[in-house]
Scaffold this motif. Structure first.
Motif, short mmCIF file in Angstrom:
data_model
loop_
_atom_site.label_atom_id
_atom_site.label_comp_id
_atom_site.label_asym_id
_atom_site.label_seq_id
_atom_site.Cartn_x
_atom_site.Cartn_y
_atom_site.Cartn_z
N VAL A 29 0.85 -1.19 0.00
CA VAL A 29 0.00 0.00 0.00
C VAL A 29 0.89 1.23 0.00
O VAL A 29 1.82 1.32 0.81
CB VAL A 29 -0.92 0.00 1.24
CG1 VAL A 29 -1.77 1.26 1.27
CG2 VAL A 29 -1.80 -1.24 1.23
N PRO A 30 0.64 2.20 -0.90
CA PRO A 30 1.44 3.42 -0.91
C PRO A 30 1.34 4.15 0.43
O PRO A 30 0.30 4.13 1.08
CB PRO A 30 0.81 4.26 -2.02
CG PRO A 30 -0.04 3.33 -2.80
CD PRO A 30 -0.41 2.21 -1.90
N ARG A 31 2.44 4.77 0.83
CA ARG A 31 2.45 5.53 2.09
C ARG A 31 2.20 7.00 1.80
O ARG A 31 2.67 7.54 0.81
CB ARG A 31 3.80 5.36 2.78
CG ARG A 31 4.05 3.93 3.22
CD ARG A 31 5.43 3.77 3.80
NE ARG A 31 5.61 4.56 5.00
CZ ARG A 31 5.30 4.16 6.22
NH1 ARG A 31 4.79 2.97 6.39
NH2 ARG A 31 5.51 4.93 7.25
N ALA A 32 1.46 7.66 2.69
CA ALA A 32 1.18 9.08 2.54
C ALA A 32 2.33 9.93 3.07
O ALA A 32 2.47 11.09 2.72
CB ALA A 32 -0.10 9.46 3.27
N THR A 33 3.16 9.36 3.91
CA THR A 33 4.29 10.07 4.48
C THR A 33 5.55 9.25 4.28
O THR A 33 5.48 8.03 4.13
CB THR A 33 4.10 10.31 6.00
OG1 THR A 33 3.93 9.05 6.64
CG2 THR A 33 2.88 11.19 6.27
N PRO A 34 6.71 9.90 4.28
CA PRO A 34 7.95 9.15 4.09
C PRO A 34 8.17 8.15 5.24
O PRO A 34 7.78 8.42 6.37
CB PRO A 34 9.04 10.19 4.08
CG PRO A 34 8.39 11.50 4.17
CD PRO A 34 6.93 11.31 4.41
N ARG A 35 8.76 7.05 4.91
CA ARG A 35 9.09 6.03 5.92
C ARG A 35 10.27 6.55 6.75
O ARG A 35 11.23 7.07 6.20
CB ARG A 35 9.45 4.74 5.23
CG ARG A 35 9.81 3.63 6.19
CD ARG A 35 9.93 2.32 5.49
NE ARG A 35 8.57 1.92 5.17
CZ ARG A 35 8.24 0.99 4.32
NH1 ARG A 35 9.16 0.35 3.66
NH2 ARG A 35 6.98 0.67 4.10
N PRO A 36 10.19 6.44 8.08
CA PRO A 36 11.32 6.89 8.90
C PRO A 36 12.57 6.07 8.61
O PRO A 36 12.46 4.90 8.23
CB PRO A 36 10.84 6.68 10.34
CG PRO A 36 9.60 5.88 10.26
CD PRO A 36 9.11 5.90 8.85
N PRO A 37 13.75 6.65 8.77
CA PRO A 37 14.99 5.91 8.50
C PRO A 37 15.12 4.75 9.47
O PRO A 37 14.68 4.81 10.60
CB PRO A 37 16.10 6.94 8.71
CG PRO A 37 15.49 8.06 9.45
CD PRO A 37 14.00 8.01 9.22
N ARG A 38 15.72 3.66 8.96
CA ARG A 38 15.96 2.49 9.81
C ARG A 38 17.12 2.76 10.77
O ARG A 38 18.08 3.41 10.42
CB ARG A 38 16.30 1.29 8.96
CG ARG A 38 15.15 0.77 8.19
CD ARG A 38 15.56 -0.49 7.49
NE ARG A 38 14.45 -1.00 6.70
CZ ARG A 38 14.38 -2.22 6.27
NH1 ARG A 38 15.34 -3.06 6.50
NH2 ARG A 38 13.35 -2.61 5.55
N THR A 39 16.96 2.24 11.96
CA THR A 39 18.09 2.30 12.93
C THR A 39 18.52 0.89 13.19
O THR A 39 17.71 -0.01 13.34
CB THR A 39 17.64 3.01 14.23
OG1 THR A 39 16.53 2.29 14.77
CG2 THR A 39 17.25 4.44 13.98
N THR A 40 19.82 0.71 13.25
CA THR A 40 20.33 -0.65 13.48
C THR A 40 21.07 -0.74 14.78
O THR A 40 21.40 0.17 15.42
CB THR A 40 21.27 -1.07 12.33
OG1 THR A 40 22.30 -0.10 12.21
CG2 THR A 40 20.50 -1.24 11.05
#
Length: 77
Positions: free
Chosen positions: A66-77
């Protein structure tokens, strides 16, 4: 959008507005409302989603991207 999937939405605390997709019999409509009163500020023309691709129809798990309306937060490792 597939059934049982959440509709994308975006809220702006600064402007006091919320934008969201509404599923209507004519198609999906993007609506913008004032958060404090619920007053409808604008609405798009109805939009019909394209048919599913063969790859989407053949997935065994029934899940769709499903398309997101907001950018995905950056991944933290």
């Amino acid at each position: 959008m597939p059934d049982r999937q959440p509709f994308p939405y975006a809220v702006s605390a600064k402007s006091g507005k919320v934008a969201y997709l509404d599923k209507t019999p004519q198609g999906y409509v993007l609506k913008v409302r004032e958060t404090s009163s619920g007053k409808l500020l604008s609405a798009s023309k109805p939009w019909k989603a394209p048919d599913l691709t063969e790859q989407q129809r053949s997935r065994k798990d029934g899940k769709l991207t499903v398309p997101r309306a907001t950018p995905r937060p950056p991944r933290t490792t």
